[in-house]
Structures are given as structure tokens and as C-alpha cells.
Design an enzyme around this catalytic site. Structure first.
Site, mmCIF file in Angstrom:
data_model
loop_
_atom_site.group_PDB
_atom_site.id
_atom_site.type_symbol
_atom_site.label_atom_id
_atom_site.label_comp_id
_atom_site.label_asym_id
_atom_site.label_seq_id
_atom_site.Cartn_x
_atom_site.Cartn_y
_atom_site.Cartn_z
ATOM 1 N N THR A 1 0.781 -1.177 0.110
ATOM 2 C CA THR A 1 0.045 -0.206 0.009
ATOM 3 C C THR A 1 0.884 1.136 -0.042
ATOM 4 O O THR A 1 0.625 2.021 -1.022
ATOM 5 C CB THR A 1 -0.879 -0.181 1.104
ATOM 6 O OG1 THR A 1 -1.369 -1.453 1.480
ATOM 7 C CG2 THR A 1 -1.952 1.026 1.002
ATOM 8 N N HIS B 1 -5.074 -5.043 11.516
ATOM 9 C CA HIS B 1 -4.309 -3.566 11.503
ATOM 10 C C HIS B 1 -3.063 -3.582 12.268
ATOM 11 O O HIS B 1 -2.949 -2.675 13.314
ATOM 12 C CB HIS B 1 -5.434 -2.652 12.298
ATOM 13 C CG HIS B 1 -6.419 -2.561 11.423
ATOM 14 N ND1 HIS B 1 -7.720 -1.953 11.988
ATOM 15 C CD2 HIS B 1 -6.995 -2.913 10.246
ATOM 16 C CE1 HIS B 1 -8.724 -1.945 11.174
ATOM 17 N NE2 HIS B 1 -8.463 -2.444 9.934
HETATM 18 C C1 LIG Z 1 -7.179 -9.268 5.388
HETATM 19 C C2 LIG Z 1 -7.211 -7.647 5.718
HETATM 20 C C3 LIG Z 1 -8.026 -7.147 5.577
HETATM 21 C C4 LIG Z 1 -8.062 -5.565 5.923
HETATM 22 N N1 LIG Z 1 -9.227 -4.857 6.098
HETATM 23 C C5 LIG Z 1 -9.252 -3.709 6.003
HETATM 24 C C6 LIG Z 1 -10.325 -2.736 5.565
HETATM 25 O O1 LIG Z 1 -11.462 -3.018 5.372
HETATM 26 N N2 LIG Z 1 -10.085 -1.428 5.618
HETATM 27 C C7 LIG Z 1 -9.140 -0.807 5.904
HETATM 28 O O2 LIG Z 1 -8.967 0.450 5.849
HETATM 29 N N3 LIG Z 1 -7.995 -1.438 6.178
HETATM 30 C C8 LIG Z 1 -7.842 -2.810 6.209
HETATM 31 N N4 LIG Z 1 -6.834 -3.512 6.456
HETATM 32 C C9 LIG Z 1 -5.702 -2.875 6.692
HETATM 33 C C10 LIG Z 1 -4.914 -2.202 5.515
HETATM 34 O O3 LIG Z 1 -5.238 -2.837 4.351
HETATM 35 C C11 LIG Z 1 -3.383 -2.142 5.924
HETATM 36 O O4 LIG Z 1 -3.214 -1.660 7.265
HETATM 37 C C12 LIG Z 1 -2.382 -1.589 4.780
HETATM 38 O O5 LIG Z 1 -2.839 -1.902 3.469
HETATM 39 C C13 LIG Z 1 -1.097 -1.858 5.275
HETATM 40 O O6 LIG Z 1 0.018 -1.008 4.516
HETATM 41 P P1 LIG Z 1 1.402 -1.183 4.512
HETATM 42 O O7 LIG Z 1 1.986 -0.470 3.201
HETATM 43 O O8 LIG Z 1 1.775 -0.609 5.832
HETATM 44 O O9 LIG Z 1 1.769 -2.716 4.227
HETATM 45 P P2 LIG Z 1 1.539 -3.793 2.949
HETATM 46 O O10 LIG Z 1 0.355 -3.253 2.176
HETATM 47 O O11 LIG Z 1 0.906 -5.216 3.450
HETATM 48 O O12 LIG Z 1 2.661 -3.888 2.264
HETATM 49 C C14 LIG Z 1 3.715 -4.642 2.616
HETATM 50 C C15 LIG Z 1 4.371 -5.438 1.309
HETATM 51 O O13 LIG Z 1 5.899 -5.912 1.811
HETATM 52 C C16 LIG Z 1 6.010 -7.199 1.264
HETATM 53 N N5 LIG Z 1 6.922 -7.660 1.881
HETATM 54 C C17 LIG Z 1 7.236 -8.074 3.356
HETATM 55 N N6 LIG Z 1 8.385 -8.407 3.595
HETATM 56 C C18 LIG Z 1 9.292 -8.190 2.514
HETATM 57 C C19 LIG Z 1 10.449 -8.624 2.081
HETATM 58 N N7 LIG Z 1 11.489 -9.102 3.035
HETATM 59 N N8 LIG Z 1 10.975 -8.379 0.826
HETATM 60 C C20 LIG Z 1 10.200 -7.903 0.009
HETATM 61 N N9 LIG Z 1 8.887 -7.544 0.096
HETATM 62 C C21 LIG Z 1 8.531 -7.920 1.542
HETATM 63 C C22 LIG Z 1 4.633 -7.687 1.748
HETATM 64 O O14 LIG Z 1 4.537 -8.927 0.772
HETATM 65 C C23 LIG Z 1 3.699 -6.551 1.304
HETATM 66 O O15 LIG Z 1 3.391 -6.730 -0.202
HETATM 67 C C24 LIG Z 1 -6.837 -5.037 6.230
HETATM 68 C C25 LIG Z 1 -5.792 -5.945 6.207
HETATM 69 C C26 LIG Z 1 -5.875 -7.211 5.749
HETATM 70 C C27 LIG Z 1 -4.689 -8.127 5.653
#
Ligand SMILES: Cc1cc2nc3c(=O)[nH]c(=O)nc-3n(C[C@H](O)[C@H](O)[C@H](O)COP(=O)(O)OP(=O)(O)OC[C@H]3O[C@@H](n4cnc5c(N)ncnc54)[C@H](O)[C@@H]3O)c2cc1C
Ligand SMILES: *[C@@H]1O[C@H](CO)[C@@H](O)[C@H](O)[C@H]1NC(C)=O
Ligand SMILES: *[C@@H]1O[C@H](CO)[C@@H](O)[C@H](O)[C@H]1NC(C)=O
Ligand SMILES: *[C@@H]1O[C@H](CO)[C@@H](O)[C@H](O)[C@H]1NC(C)=O
Ligand SMILES: *[C@@H]1O[C@H](CO)[C@@H](O)[C@H](O)[C@H]1NC(C)=O
Ligand SMILES: *[C@@H]1O[C@H](CO)[C@@H](O)[C@H](O)[C@H]1NC(C)=O
Ligand SMILES: *[C@@H]1O[C@H](CO)[C@@H](O)[C@H](O)[C@H]1NC(C)=O
Length: 614
Positions: free
Chosen positions: A49, A551
């Protein structure tokens, strides 16, 4: 800001696709048929994200940007794209990490699930897209993070989205109100309302009014206490999921200065002294690691569970932990992996004597569902346009219970070690105390939501603890990025969390007694009405509470170093150079909402810092 010209000095396009495959088995460079460069200005870890948002914005300028993602690209599966199937994506697109057994949950182990796919969690989440309340973000600012209050973030919420209001017929039927001053019309993420809604939603909204709370005119203005139907991350034309891939990758994949390497895991951050120079990566646990360098910055966007893992593996974390694995210490930061928390939740259940038509119970009628699927495929309408539940009440503690003041007083006088795990570093404890003092202040002022009630389908509701007082931890169990970290949610470590949840169950029962709900003839089944004593209710909670509403937050928090912080207000990692974090791990306290829109806004805001750093 958007530079569209191609930079001649980027000598790309020499190697063939086949050569690339040969050089990088099980991995692919997307964007052009090119070989990976040996150096980029920015290397971003995780195409999730936040990671894709930052990659998109940085590569608007003629800067070479590489994103490395451990997960695969999706193949346009229905389970990714069709709203009704939200949360149902194939498990290969998830990390599912079992936690340690938790004493607060009768020693149950719970899964920590996050996306493992290009798009990250935004590709697999529930598509619910509310924003937090003004005070959720002002709280971050007051913790010692100038520039991170609501007013500071609002422009980036707006920049991140294109909001499409509901059609007039839907708006009047469900009394949906909005204010375009708080919404974006040019941003990459699509925000809209599905055209289908169960009529029980109106019953729920009226019940919350009768319960004594309110229905804000526009929750996205920061007035996010009360009950409302929030938009979805939904394309209003195709009625399919809008996520980081569609918003920030499909649109830019032809940029010559942008490369994505997927099915590839970053195994380590490399340093020269304290300066991050790049990363090591590998296509699998047995494959040889390779390195790529970042001349300006390595940006961690691996998500709240994995960003602290990579930091620890690479020598940034609590000294004692690092030394136990013989990892040379680059920066001794006790906060890495501490302060981890999530939103615990449980579902209550019940029956209604006078169901409305249609209702969620109709989804068990296979004939009706076949008709609905046809309606979706042909007219993009009906029950398949909507994900699982988009209506919820976000209530401050004093609207949930008359015991609000006494709970707050207990919190104020509580021994602070009740919240974090044992043997917590004194700086992390000081950070917890600072959080606690502000949670107390904002709770007394009635400005932050303590509990969420997801309703609108009948008698049962989802009950979410929005400002948990317990803290968990994330620690490595080996120096391999292919091993899962040790996950301790710490759920119910602080007994006051159990007290608040107990009051939420009682509040749910009172909601069922409102005239609006009574019109449906509700009866509670779980917990049933005979579960009355505090001990019985608490036993019910310990047996049924889920540790994670997905979350995960706060595991590399933006806080002063003396408060257990890991990044400063420009998101640079303390004690290092050229290393920053932008993902849910930096949120010091999880906002009292679902956090996708916040993660997008944070990632949009960060760009300004990169501009000034270079
Ligand atoms: C099942 C589920 C339902 C949810 N429902 C909602 C909802 O309805 N509404 C809402 O607002 N929020 C929801 N959330 C929460 C929200 O989607 C997340 O908080 C947000 O998308 C997190 O974004 P991020 O960029 O922190 O991490 P992410 O979007 O999780 O991205 C992290 C990325 O890093 C990659 N990665 C990890 N380790 C490594 C590595 N060593 N090397 C390379 N790549 C790596 C992962 O594969 C992943 O693609 C939900 C989350 C989940 C999992
Ligand atoms: C990525 O990994 C998945 C699962 O291991 C595999 O099925 C797929 O073919 C891989 N894709 C590429 C392009 O290597
Ligand atoms: C949980 O496990 C601990 C340690 O094994 C044990 O002492 C405790 O009694 C267990 N609690 C429950 C509720 O089973
Ligand atoms: C519609 O919403 C407005 C503003 O939130 C509220 O004042 C009004 O009472 C609502 N009307 C109905 C019929 O629910
Ligand atoms: C939903 O189910 C109820 C009860 O079986 C039925 O009366 C109603 O007609 C159904 N609605 C639809 C749209 O099929
Ligand atoms: C199931 O759906 C079909 C098609 O809409 C409808 O005709 C039928 O009455 C429904 N059955 C029930 C029990 O609601
Ligand atoms: C409540 O009633 C149910 C079913 O009658 C029973 O199984 C359960 O043990 C009772 N719970 C309590 C706390 O009395």
C-alpha cells in the site's frame, strides 16, 4: 510535479527478457524488458500500500526507483477484484503467521495475516475506507511529532483519492451526506459507494442515534465519531477493487525509470558504517543472495510485521536481541518491534423475528445469489458490489459506558508495566507512558473512539477495541528473512482492555433495546442473555476475542528516541543515514478506524521529505 519526459542518461533496455529471466530465476523485472541496474536512487522494500504509493510519486521525477516485492502479481482473480469476495483471496497471497500462545486469550495462538502480493494488504483487505477522527492524528502530533496532526494530513488524504459521491437516489434512500471540501477528485485511489445496501443499515443508524450518539454529516472531515456508512476502495465504474496495484502500479509500469522485481525477498539492508547503501535480495531461501545499491535512500515499506524483522536482521534494533544472534549492531534501537499492537475484535450474534428484505440471510439462497452474480456481471449492480460491511459506529468511551471515568482513573493510576511485555526497555516504557497520558486526556475530552460497533445486518455486530492499552512485540527467531518473526500480539495483557470490552458487550445489549432495533425483534445468541456476571462475560471474551482485525501497527514508531521511537518526523531511522520507513509500522498509535486511507495519506505526505533531503 509529474515529469513525463524520459531521461536519456537512463541507459535501459539493453538486455532481453530471456536474459533477465536467466539472471533472475523466479523473478521478473517489470516496466521494460530490461536487466536490473546495479544502482538506483531509491530502493523500496515491499510493493504494498505505502511502497507503491511512494514509488509512483518518486518516479514522477526522473529518478531511478526499484521496488522489490516478495509476493506475486495477482492474475485478476474474482477473489481479488469482486467486492463481495473481499477477504477471500487465495492464501498464497497472504502471510499467515501464528502468534505465540497468549495468556489473555486462554493461551490461544492467533494468526497475523497480511498481504503478500503486489499491492500488499490493499489487494486482499476488506475494502472499507473510513478515515480516523481529527483527534486520532492530533494525538500523534501531541506525542512529539510536529507536522503530523489532522490539519497536516488532510491535504494528503485528499491528494490520495478520487471520490465519487453516491447517485442521488441512493443518497436519499440511505440519507448519505458528504462534503466535497474534504475529498479528492484527482487522486489515484478510487473511493466510492456500492449501489447495494441492506435496509437494516437505516435501522442501525437510527439505533445509534437513539443510543445517544450521532451520525456525522461527513466523517471524512475529521468529525469521525458516531455512526456512518463509509466509502469503499471501489472503482465506481467497473465496481471492482481499487488498490495500490491499480492506483500506483498499472498506471506507471511503463515509466522507464521505474522497476519492480517481484517474487523476490529482501534479505538484508546493507550498510557502509551507519549509511544504508542498498539491499540484498534472493528468490528463495536456498537461492544465492544478490545486492543492489541505493544512492539516495533505502525505503522500508514491508509492512508492520516485516519492517522490524528486516531492521533487526540488518543490525537495527535492541542491542541484546541483536547480540544474541551475533548481528553487528548498526543502531541500538529498543523500539524496533516493541509497541506492536492491532485492533482486537469479536463478533456477537443474534436472530431477528422480523427480518427486512433483502437481508444477509438471503445470501444462503443459491438461486438468489446466482441471479445476483448475473446482475453483477451484466449491470455491475446488486449484492456482489458490496464488501462485507461498511456501516459502523465509532464511539468514545463515555458513550459506551457510565464507568468511563472510573476506567480512565484506573488507567491513570496503573503501574505502566502492565501494558508492554516484561523486560521492556525504559525508553519504550516512557513512550508507553506518554501514549497513556494522551489517551487519558483525549478520552476524558470525549474526542477519540474507544470502541467500534460494526452493524447494519441484523442483531449481531462486530465489536472492535479501537484504543487497546496492551502492547505486544515482534522479534526475529533467526537471521533469515524467509523465517517468520515471533509474533506476540500481547492481547488483553492490560486488564483494562478486558474491562472496556466487557462494557462494549453490555452496550451492544442496550443497542438491541433501542426502539429502532426492537422493531426487528432481535434476540442475542452469542453471548446469550444468560451470560450476565462480569466473570462470565470476561470468560466469553477470552474464549472468543480475535487478536487482529488485520491492523498491525506501531512496530517501528514515529516517536522521539527517548520514547522508544524508531523514526523521526521525517521518517528517517535513528542512528542511520539513508534509511527511512513508510508503512503502518510508523503509526505510533493505531487510529480508531480502519487504516488503509491513513497509510495512503502517510505515504503521500512523505514525498515532501524526499524532495528536501536530496
Ligand atoms: C485481510 C485484511 C483486511 C483488511 N481490511 C481492511 C479494511 O477493510 N479497511 C482498511 O482500512 N484496512 C484494512 N486492512 C488494513 C490495511 O489494508 C493495511 O493496514 C495496509 O494496507 C497496510 O499497508 P502497508 O503499506 O503498511 O503494508 P502492506 O500493504 O501489507 O505491504 C507490505 C508489503 O511488503 C511485502 N514484504 C514483506 N516483507 C518483504 C521482504 N522481506 N521483501 C520484499 N517484500 C516484502 C509484503 O509482501 C507486502 O506486499 C486489512 C488488512 C488485511 C490484511
Ligand atoms: C511467482 O511465484 C509463484 C509462487 O511460487 C509462481 O507460481 C509464479 O510462477 C512465480 N512467477 C514468476 C513470474 O516467476
Ligand atoms: C497458559 O499457559 C501457562 C503456561 O503454560 C499456564 O500456567 C496457564 O495455566 C495456562 N492458562 C490457561 C488458561 O490454560
Ligand atoms: C439524515 O441525516 C441528517 C444529518 O446527518 C440527520 O440530521 C437527519 O435526521 C437524517 N434523517 C433521517 C431520516 O434519518
Ligand atoms: C429473502 O428471504 C426471505 C425469507 O426467506 C424471503 O421472504 C424474501 O423474499 C427473500 N428476498 C429475496 C430478495 O429473495
Ligand atoms: C430464493 O430466491 C429465488 C430467486 O430470487 C426466489 O424466487 C425464492 O423465493 C427465494 N427463496 C426463499 C426461501 O426466499
Ligand atoms: C447459557 O445457556 C446455554 C444454553 O442454554 C448454556 O449452554 C450455557 O452454559 C449458559 N451459560 C451460562 C453462563 O449460564
Amino acid at each position: 510535479m509529474r515529469f513525463s519526459f524520459v531521461v536519456a542518461s537512463l541507459a535501459l533496455g539493453v538486455a532481453s527478457t530471456r536474459a533477465t529471466h536467466h539472471a533472475l530465476p523466479h523473478a521478473q523485472v517489470i516496466g521494460r524488458d530490461v536487466q536490473l541496474l546495479s544502482s538506483y536512487e531509491y530502493v523500496i522494500v515491499g510493493a504494498g500500500t505505502a511502497g507503491l504509493t511512494v514509488a509512483d510519486r518518486l518516479s514522477e521525477d526522473p529518478l531511478k526507483v526499484l521496488v522489490i516485492e516478495t509476493g506475486d502479481l495477482d492474475h485478476g482473480e474474482d477473489e481479488i477484484l469482486i467486492p463481495r469476495y473481499a477477504l477471500g483471496a487465495p492464501r498464497k497471497y497472504f502471510y499467515d503467521i501464528p502468534s505465540v500462545p497468549m495468556p489473555g486469550l486462554n493461551n490461544r495462538s492467533e494468526l497475523l495475516s497480511v498481504g503478500r502480493i503486489v499491492g500488499g494488504s490493499s489487494a486482499v483487505n476488506g475494502m472499507f475506507m473510513p478515515r480516523g477522527a481529527k483527534s486520532d492524528y492530533d494525538l500523534w502530533r501531541d506525542l512529539g511529532n510536529p507536522g503530523w496532526g489532522w490539519r497536516d494530513l488532510l491535504p494528503y488524504f485528499i491528494k490520495s483519492e478520487t471520490f465519487t459521491p453516491p447517485p442521488a437516489s441512493l443518497a436519499s434512500k440511505f440519507n448519505i451526506t458528504w462534503d466535497m471540501r474534504y475529498h479528492g477528485t484527482k487522486g489515484p485511489v478510487k473511493s466510492s459507494y456500492p449501489p447495494f445496501l441492506y435496509p437494516a443499515v437505516n435501522v442501525f443508524l437510527n439505533a445509534i442515534r437513539q443510543f445517544g450518539s450521532h451520525v456525522p454529516y461527513e466523517h471524512a472531515s475529521g468529525d469521525a465519531l458516531g455512526a456512518y456508512w463509509a466509502p469503499n476502495t471501489l472503482d465506481p465504474v467497473t465496481r471492482t477493487r481499487s488498490y495500490a496495484r491499480t492506483a500506483h502500479y498499472d498506471t506507471i509500469k511503463s515509466r522507464v525509470n521505474f522497476h519492480l522485481l517481484y517474487n523476490t525477498t529482501v534479505t538484508k539492508i546493507t550498510f557502509n558504517g551507519k549509511t544504508a547503501t542498498g539491499v540484498m535480495y534472493a528468490s528463495g531461501p536456498k537461492a544465492r543472495s544478490k545486492s543492489v545499491s541505493a544512492s539516495r535512500e533505502v525505503i522500508l515499506a514491508a509492512g508492520a510485521p516485516h519492517t522490524p524483522q528486516l531492521l533487526q536482521i540488518s543490525g537495527v534494533g535492541p542491542r541484546k536481541l541483536l547480540e544474541s544472534f551475533n548481528i553487528p549492531v548498526i543502531s541500538d534501537l529498543p523500539g524496533v518491534g516493541a509497541n506492536f499492537h492491532d485492533h482486537p475484535y469479536l463478533f456477537t450474534a443474534g436472530t431477528v423475528a422480523h427480518d427486512l428484505n433483502p437481508s444477509p440471510s438471503n445470501t444462503s439462497n443459491a438461486t438468489w445469489m446466482a441471479e445476483q452474480l448475473d446482475l453483477y456481471r451484466t449491470k455491475r449492480d446488486g449484492v456482489y458490489t458490496t464488501s462485507l460491511g461498511n456501516t459502523a459506529a465509532f464511539l468514545p468511551l463515555n458513550e459506551i459506558t457510565l464507568l468511563s471515568t472510573s476506567i480512565v482513573n484506573s488507567l491513570k493510576s496503573q503501574d505502566p508495566v502492565k501494558a508492554p511485555p516484561a523486560e521492556t526497555d525504559s525508553t519504550v516504557l516512557a513512550g508507553w507512558k506518554a501514549q497513556r497520558d494522551l489517551i487519558v486526556k483525549y478520552t476524558l475530552e470525549g474526542k477519540i473512539a474507544a470502541g467500534e460497533f460494526i452493524g447494519g445486518s441484523g442483531a449481531g455486530m462486530g465489536l472492535v477495541l479501537l484504543k487497546p492499552l496492551s502492547r505486544g512485540s515482534l522479534t526475529i527467531k533467526s537471521t533469515s528473512a524467509f523465517d517468520d518473526p515471533i509474533v506476540d500480539f500481547g492481547t488483553l495483557r492490560n486488564p483494562l482492555d478486558l474491562d472496556i470490552l466487557t462494557e462494549m458487550i453490555k452496550a451492544w445489549r442496550r443497542m438491541l433495546l433501542t426502539p429502532a432495533m426492537q422493531s426487528m425483534g432481535p434476540a442475542a445468541t452469542s453471548p446469550a442473555d444468560n451470560v450476565t456476571s462480569t466473570a462470565d462475560i470476561q470468560a466469553y471474551i477470552r474464549a472468543n476475542l480475535a487478536a487482529s482485525l488485520w491492523h498491525p501497527t506501531g512496530s517501528a514508531p514515529m516517536l522521539k528516541k527517548e520514547l522508544g521511537g524508531v523514526v523521526d518526523t521525517r521518517l528517517l531511522v535513528y542512528g542511520t543515514r539513508g534509511l527511512s520507513i513508510v508503512d503502518a509500522s510508523i503509526l505510533p498509535i493505531c487510529p480508531s478506524t480502519h487504516i488503509t486511507s491513513t497509510v495512503y495519506a502517510v505515504a503521500e505526505k512523505v514525498l515532501i521529505f524526499f524532495v528536501f533531503r536530496s
